[in-house]
Design a protein around this motif. Sequence first.
Motif, PDB file in Angstrom:
ATOM      1  N   ALA A  49       0.846  -1.187   0.000  1.00  0.00           N
ATOM      2  CA  ALA A  49       0.000   0.000   0.000  1.00  0.00           C
ATOM      3  C   ALA A  49       0.882   1.238   0.000  1.00  0.00           C
ATOM      4  O   ALA A  49       1.746   1.383   0.865  1.00  0.00           O
ATOM      5  N   VAL A  50       0.672   2.099  -0.972  1.00  0.00           N
ATOM      6  CA  VAL A  50       1.460   3.328  -1.117  1.00  0.00           C
ATOM      7  C   VAL A  50       0.556   4.527  -0.903  1.00  0.00           C
ATOM      8  O   VAL A  50      -0.538   4.597  -1.486  1.00  0.00           O
ATOM      9  N   LEU A  51       1.001   5.469  -0.087  1.00  0.00           N
ATOM     10  CA  LEU A  51       0.308   6.740   0.074  1.00  0.00           C
ATOM     11  C   LEU A  51       1.119   7.800  -0.669  1.00  0.00           C
ATOM     12  O   LEU A  51       2.221   8.127  -0.263  1.00  0.00           O
ATOM     13  N   ASP A  52       0.574   8.296  -1.746  1.00  0.00           N
ATOM     14  CA  ASP A  52       1.299   9.215  -2.634  1.00  0.00           C
ATOM     15  C   ASP A  52       0.666  10.601  -2.542  1.00  0.00           C
ATOM     16  O   ASP A  52      -0.424  10.843  -3.063  1.00  0.00           O
ATOM     17  N   ARG A  53       1.349  11.517  -1.852  1.00  0.00           N
ATOM     18  CA  ARG A  53       0.855  12.885  -1.674  1.00  0.00           C
ATOM     19  C   ARG A  53       1.543  13.799  -2.693  1.00  0.00           C
ATOM     20  O   ARG A  53       2.770  13.852  -2.742  1.00  0.00           O
ATOM     21  N   ARG A  54       0.752  14.531  -3.459  1.00  0.00           N
ATOM     22  CA  ARG A  54       1.296  15.450  -4.454  1.00  0.00           C
ATOM     23  C   ARG A  54       0.523  16.755  -4.404  1.00  0.00           C
ATOM     24  O   ARG A  54      -0.599  16.808  -3.869  1.00  0.00           O
ATOM     25  N   PRO A  55       1.084  17.824  -4.980  1.00  0.00           N
ATOM     26  CA  PRO A  55       0.381  19.121  -4.931  1.00  0.00           C
ATOM     27  C   PRO A  55      -1.009  19.081  -5.561  1.00  0.00           C
ATOM     28  O   PRO A  55      -1.901  19.836  -5.153  1.00  0.00           O
ATOM     29  N   ASP A  56      -1.215  18.209  -6.552  1.00  0.00           N
ATOM     30  CA  ASP A  56      -2.511  18.177  -7.237  1.00  0.00           C
ATOM     31  C   ASP A  56      -3.465  17.123  -6.676  1.00  0.00           C
ATOM     32  O   ASP A  56      -4.543  16.914  -7.222  1.00  0.00           O
ATOM     33  N   GLY A  57      -3.091  16.441  -5.590  1.00  0.00           N
ATOM     34  CA  GLY A  57      -4.006  15.490  -5.001  1.00  0.00           C
ATOM     35  C   GLY A  57      -3.321  14.314  -4.333  1.00  0.00           C
ATOM     36  O   GLY A  57      -2.091  14.268  -4.215  1.00  0.00           O
ATOM     37  N   PHE A  58      -4.138  13.375  -3.915  1.00  0.00           N
ATOM     38  CA  PHE A  58      -3.673  12.221  -3.150  1.00  0.00           C
ATOM     39  C   PHE A  58      -4.073  10.940  -3.865  1.00  0.00           C
ATOM     40  O   PHE A  58      -5.191  10.824  -4.391  1.00  0.00           O
ATOM     41  N   THR A  59      -3.151   9.967  -3.878  1.00  0.00           N
ATOM     42  CA  THR A  59      -3.422   8.657  -4.460  1.00  0.00           C
ATOM     43  C   THR A  59      -3.004   7.573  -3.477  1.00  0.00           C
ATOM     44  O   THR A  59      -1.915   7.647  -2.894  1.00  0.00           O
ATOM     45  N   ILE A  60      -3.870   6.594  -3.286  1.00  0.00           N
ATOM     46  CA  ILE A  60      -3.467   5.385  -2.584  1.00  0.00           C
ATOM     47  C   ILE A  60      -3.357   4.288  -3.630  1.00  0.00           C
ATOM     48  O   ILE A  60      -4.249   4.095  -4.449  1.00  0.00           O
ATOM     49  N   ARG A  61      -2.229   3.611  -3.627  1.00  0.00           N
ATOM     50  CA  ARG A  61      -1.941   2.567  -4.613  1.00  0.00           C
ATOM     51  C   ARG A  61      -1.873   1.233  -3.885  1.00  0.00           C
ATOM     52  O   ARG A  61      -1.102   1.074  -2.935  1.00  0.00           O
ATOM     53  N   LEU A  62      -2.672   0.282  -4.330  1.00  0.00           N
ATOM     54  CA  LEU A  62      -2.817  -1.001  -3.652  1.00  0.00           C
ATOM     55  C   LEU A  62      -2.438  -2.130  -4.591  1.00  0.00           C
ATOM     56  O   LEU A  62      -2.919  -2.188  -5.729  1.00  0.00           O
TER      57      LEU A  62
END
Length: 312
Positions: free
Chosen positions: A291-304
Amino acid sequence: MTAANLHEALCYDSDDHLLAVVVPFLLGGVAAGEPTVVSLGPRNAALVRAALPALVGVTFLAEGAVYARPATVIREYRQMLRAHVAAGAGQIRIIGELPPEIFGATWDWWARYESAVNHAFQGFPLWSMCAYDTRITPGPVLADVMRTHPATAAPGGRHLPSGTYTDPAVFLMEPRQPLADPLQADEPHADLKNPNGTATREAVRDAACGILAAPSADELLMVVSEAVTNAHRHGRGAVRVRIWTGADRVLAAISDEGPGPQNPFAGLLPPRDVTRGGLGLWLTHLFSDHAVLDRRPDGFTIRLTAGNPHWC
């Protein structure tokens, strides 16, 4: 040396170096009547066993079976620590090591684990050492090790403060820019905009068919559904779900336009108050292979990921 709660790194460059720290650490625990635990891989466990006196009171956990998923490890260690404290332990010692295959694609969530345990085990009389072989551990991983351990252990009973230790509340909120899975270079198997639960479940079932066995497919269905629910409930703007498939894994990325969870320990620790959210993110960490929590200026993504996460 004893400590109510000490989390140390042991960065060693030879077998002798490892044993020079580990053997006195373990024997000191046994002499003090403290629960003393080893969770090392097969090779290092054999080295330590051979170096200890016969019948010494050290507990060896199943070699290589402990470190599967970070949230699971934290949960199981906390259960073990509670049991020892309930039995009267005033100090508990553990020496462990992560398997080297996690130093690649999945290091991001294990770095988060190493940071989070500084908080997760507060209140327990735990002295833990995390062993890293500098001959095989990549430089960026070692840099994270120093940032997630307040001190390092060295031969001769020395304990050196880490000059780069970072408070978990800071470390865990940093954008980590995790490695992209090579599957993401191709067009996704499914690309859904603001999907409802039915559309999400259908897409997951279709993607998993023929790739994942029933238990893994069911877990992926659950965690993606939880992530989509979280995105709709707690995120901002449009929700997007993309799913990629490979020969040995299925990857799902759930994105929204918000900043992501504001609790630094979200996913790694169960929420204290489930009425305020956070349970779904913890479940995604318990039942995903990565599980990856990817925080970026344009939003948030969780990758499973379900299936083999070790693609590099």
